[in-house]
Design a protein around this motif. Structure first.
Motif, short mmCIF file in Angstrom:
data_model
loop_
_atom_site.label_atom_id
_atom_site.label_comp_id
_atom_site.label_asym_id
_atom_site.label_seq_id
_atom_site.Cartn_x
_atom_site.Cartn_y
_atom_site.Cartn_z
N VAL A 180 0.76 -1.31 -0.16
CA VAL A 180 0.13 -0.09 -0.14
C VAL A 180 0.93 1.18 -0.15
O VAL A 180 0.54 2.32 -0.56
N SER A 191 3.98 1.91 -1.43
CA SER A 191 4.39 2.35 -2.71
C SER A 191 3.03 2.74 -3.68
O SER A 191 3.32 3.71 -4.44
N ARG A 192 2.25 2.32 -3.39
CA ARG A 192 0.87 2.58 -4.15
C ARG A 192 0.62 3.89 -3.79
O ARG A 192 0.31 4.77 -4.60
N ILE A 193 0.64 4.33 -2.26
CA ILE A 193 0.01 5.49 -2.05
C ILE A 193 1.04 6.73 -2.57
O ILE A 193 0.46 7.73 -2.92
N LEU A 194 2.35 6.46 -2.71
CA LEU A 194 3.20 7.24 -3.47
C LEU A 194 2.98 7.49 -4.87
O LEU A 194 3.75 8.28 -5.48
N THR A 195 2.07 6.99 -5.35
CA THR A 195 1.71 7.08 -6.95
C THR A 195 0.81 8.13 -7.02
O THR A 195 0.11 8.25 -8.09
N THR A 196 0.00 8.35 -5.65
CA THR A 196 -1.06 9.07 -5.69
C THR A 196 -0.45 10.57 -5.43
O THR A 196 0.64 10.78 -5.24
N PRO A 197 -1.33 11.80 -5.50
CA PRO A 197 -0.63 13.01 -5.44
C PRO A 197 -0.15 13.21 -4.01
O PRO A 197 0.58 14.14 -3.38
N THR A 198 -0.55 12.29 -2.86
CA THR A 198 -0.05 12.30 -1.65
C THR A 198 1.60 12.03 -1.45
O THR A 198 1.95 10.94 -2.09
#
Ligand SMILES: Nc1ncnc2c1ncn2[C@@H]1O[C@H](COP(=O)(O)OP(=O)(O)OP(=O)(O)O)[C@@H](O)[C@H]1O
Ligand SMILES: [Mg+2]
Lengths: 311, 376
Positions: free
Chosen positions: B208, B210-217
């Motif tokens: 989750v 690394s996935r969050i880091l593909t969002t604007p967050t």
């Protein structure tokens, strides 16, 4: 316009170059397939495109912006379906999609309707209240996709989104990708499955050992790389001598006998399959059945790398 | 705020976390403090030359606060018992003690104690006070034995119990006890450190993160929200424990006499907690999995607690170790807490607080800014 442009892109680990000087252009509005065997570097390439992996060398432009400078603006418009499932197993499908929607800045009624749309799109709306932990493999895959499309990205990266999914669910996923693309989303799609790539991709890039070894439409790739023709011929009263004789005909590059069936590969620059058949008929050889194989991506891959995609 | 709220949900919806955060530190405190209390029982030698109903009553009442031991009237025996610390003090009731008392003569008991040993002072004072008061009762009863005993029984009832609680701890001892208690609390805070590790690593393991880091967050925002959620949890923990513990301990423990001091103690503890969280966050930010992080935290935890005086007083350690201990955050925390408890104010603890804050700031900056691959 190119929605992705990379130039001499390199990702190096200590003793291993996972992505090796890749120049890749992906056009807006297309479904672009990345094909390659295990360890070819597909996920690593995508990792750099979505900004989770540091670029060792080279440059990446996504949506017309430099990823090293405008990554936050870029990230707002991209969606990413990771190869491994990545969501909160303890949360329900609904809460998960809400979570990801919020991270993309959606709120209130807009968020709610976007979440509903994403869940309906992936066929999970009826099961939205269930804890995702208890989902079947295929449902988890679909939830993995729902979390990536809730904010309606312009550019969607899908890293092997159908691994371990039964054919029926796979078809519905492929169908939804077509729909997304039809609605204007550009899709980058990696897969091991030739049939999938052939079914949905406008253009394909083939990777091996970190290098991009061919790019083009499927037709282009086939006509440009596959210079030989493939056929199987079934012959009555097949004999060893006959098989040997055919093998010696100039232009025949391969001839394998399997009881009454010959597996033949010819170089059309010297002799086409048709010419070979005409010759056999004129020699009064009793041909029972003929099957000329249309070359596929699999053949392209075999020709380029000398190995099958999935060994 | 999405990450923050989700984190709080994940922490507070798990009963085991509540137990670890609130119940365990309180139970630990109760355990250690009751051990202290056991030591607080006085060992008293009694030489009862009177052997009357009055002396029997007084001895009976004393048993609430002391273990009594009967002795023959032999100075040599008593002296050696005092020197060997078999007893903290000895009391000799003279002959005709009761009779003289009833007749209003105010007889004195004799008390023996080792001079430098102040342990027995409270009980000595109490016994003296009882003698004086019984004398007063004797004068009023004017030789009426029945009346005298009625009054004395009433008076003695519970005297030791209340008096004991009232003056068994001097201000200094009370603060020492509060600091000890905060030391055990520090162990609870170190749990928090592992907590910060758990959730972040859970996110890493489930991809989750690394996935969050593909969002604007951004990574900084994600880490900041993690940090904040633990600081909030720590604040709840600190406020609850510091206000509950004295109540549970029934007045035997106090984090300051005024609300202001207690508030300062809470603040100091929270700053320490923030430093702990920053350590945990940094470890988990840079480690690939639970095993690495767990090993590292375990390795750091114990020595820091030991060197910082959370398990035993720092003074007991050799000089060299004490100097090493000057560099661990637990030491800074307990020193700052002590200053604040002595009502010297936060200003007096500025150096320790600055060290704690600085440590947290450096770690947070490093884990926010250093670039790494965010895929595991
Ligand atoms: N953190 C890392 N350190 C060292 N080598 C790595 C690291 N991550 C990936 N690699 C190597 O880089 C190569 C490319 O891996 P990658 O995951 O991109 O392949 P892939 O094409 O996605 O394969 P698959 O089809 O199995 O998903 C592999 O040889 C892998 O071992
Ligand atoms: Mg991969």
């Amino acid at each position: 316009m190119n929605i992705i442009e990379t130039s001499k892109l390199v990702k190096r680990y200590k003793n291993h170059t996972a992505v090796d000087r890749i120049d890749l252009d992906v056009r807006e509005g297309e479904v672009f397939g990345l094909l390659g065997p295990n360890g070819a570097g597909k996920s690593t390439l995508i990792g750099m495109l979505v900004g989770t992996l540091k670029v060792t060398e080279g440059s990446v432009r996504v949506l017309g912006k430099d990823i090293s400078r405008d990554s936050t603006a870029i990230k707002q418009d991209i969606g990413y379906v990771p190869q491994d499932l990545a969501f909160f197993e303890k949360l329900s499908a609904y809460d998960n999609v809400i979570y990801w929607g919020r991270l993309y800045g959606l709120e209130g009624p807009e968020l709610k309707s976007a979440v509903q749309e994403a869940l309906e799109f992936t066929g999970l709306w009826d099961r939205r209240k269930d804890t995702s932990e208890n989902f079947s493999g295929g449902m988890k895959r679909r939830l993995n996709i729902a979390c990536a499309i809730v904010h309606k990205p312009k550019l969607l990266f899908m890293d092997e989104p159908t691994v371990g999914v039964d054919p029926q669910s796979r078809n519905s996923i492929l169908e939804s990708i077509r729909k997304l693309n039809h609605n204007g989303t550009t899709v980058i799609y990696t897969s091991h499955y030739m049939e999938e790539v052939e079914a949905i991709c406008d253009r394909v890039g083939i990777m091996d050992f970190g290098k991009l070894i061919a790019v083009g439409t499927i037709d282009q790739l086939v006509t440009e790389t596959v210079k030989e023709e493939f056929a199987t011929i079934e012959i009555n009263n097949m004999s060893l001598q006959l098989a040997e004789a055919i093998k010696r005909i100039p232009g025949v590059t391969r001839c394998e006998r399997n009881q009454n069936v010959l597996d033949i590969q010819v170089n059309p620059a010297i002799m086409s399959t048709i010419q070979l058949l005409e010759m056999l008929i004129s020699k009064r050889i009793d041909i029972q059945a003929i099957n000329v194989e249309k070359p596929t991506l699999e053949t392209v891959f075999l020709t380029l790398t000398g190995k099958k995609l999935r060994d | 705020m999405t990450v923050l709220l989700n984190n709080l949900k994940r922490i507070f919806l798990k009963p085991i976390n509540i137990v670890l955060m609130i119940v365990v530190p309180i139970v630990l405190n109760l355990m250690f403090i009751s051990i202290f209390n056991a030591e607080q029982m006085y060992e008293v030698g009694i030489i009862d030359l009177d052997d009357s109903k009055l002396t029997a009553s007084i001895i009976e009442e004393m048993k609430i606060a002391a273990n009594t031991h009967e002795y023959e009237n032999d100075d040599a025996v008593i002296n050696s018992a005092l020197i060997n610390s078999t007893i903290n003090m000895a009391i000799r009731f003279p002959e005709n003690y009761a009779e003289d008392m009833i007749n209003g003569k105010c007889p004195k008991v004799e008390i023996y104690a080792v001079e430098e040993n102040t342990d027995s002072v409270p009980l000595t004072m109490l016994v003296a006070a009882i003698g004086t008061n019984c004398g007063e009762i004797g004068k009023l009863c004017d030789g009426d034995e029945d009346k005298f005993y009625d009054c004395v029984e009433d008076y003695l009832e519970g005297t030791f119990q209340t008096e004991y609680n009232n003056f068994d701890l001097s201000k200094g001892e009370q603060i020492e006890r509060a600091v000890n208690s905060l030391g055990y609390l520090a162990m609870g805070m170190m749990f928090l450190m592992s907590f910060a590790t758990t959730l972040l690593l859970e996110d890493k393991m489930s991809r989750v993160y690394s996935r969050i880091l593909t969002t604007p967050t951004t990574r900084a925002s994600y880490l900041l929200q993690h940090l904040l959620s633990y600081v909030i949890v720590a604040a709840v923990q600190v406020v609850l424990i510091i206000s509950l513990l004295p109540v549970i301990m029934d007045g035997q423990l106090s984090f300051g006499d005024s609300f202001g001091v207690t508030l300062q103690v809470m603040l100091v503890t929270l700053i320490f907690a923030t430093a702990c969280i920053a350590i945990g966050l940094t470890v988990s930010r840079f480690s690939k999995n639970n095993v690495v992080a767990g090993a590292f935290i375990g390795l750091v935890n114990l020595p820091v607690l030991m060197l910082g005086g959370c398990m035993w007083p720092r003074d007991l350690m050799p000089e060299g170790l004490q100097r090493v201990g000057d560099f661990v955050p637990t030491t800074w925390f307990l020193k700052a807490a002590e200053e604040v408890l002595y009502e010297n104010g936060l200003g007096a603890a500025w150096k320790e607080l600055a060290l704690l804050g600085g440590l947290a700031a450096i770690l947070i900056t490093v884990s926010f800014l250093v670039e790494t691959d965010d895929k595991c």
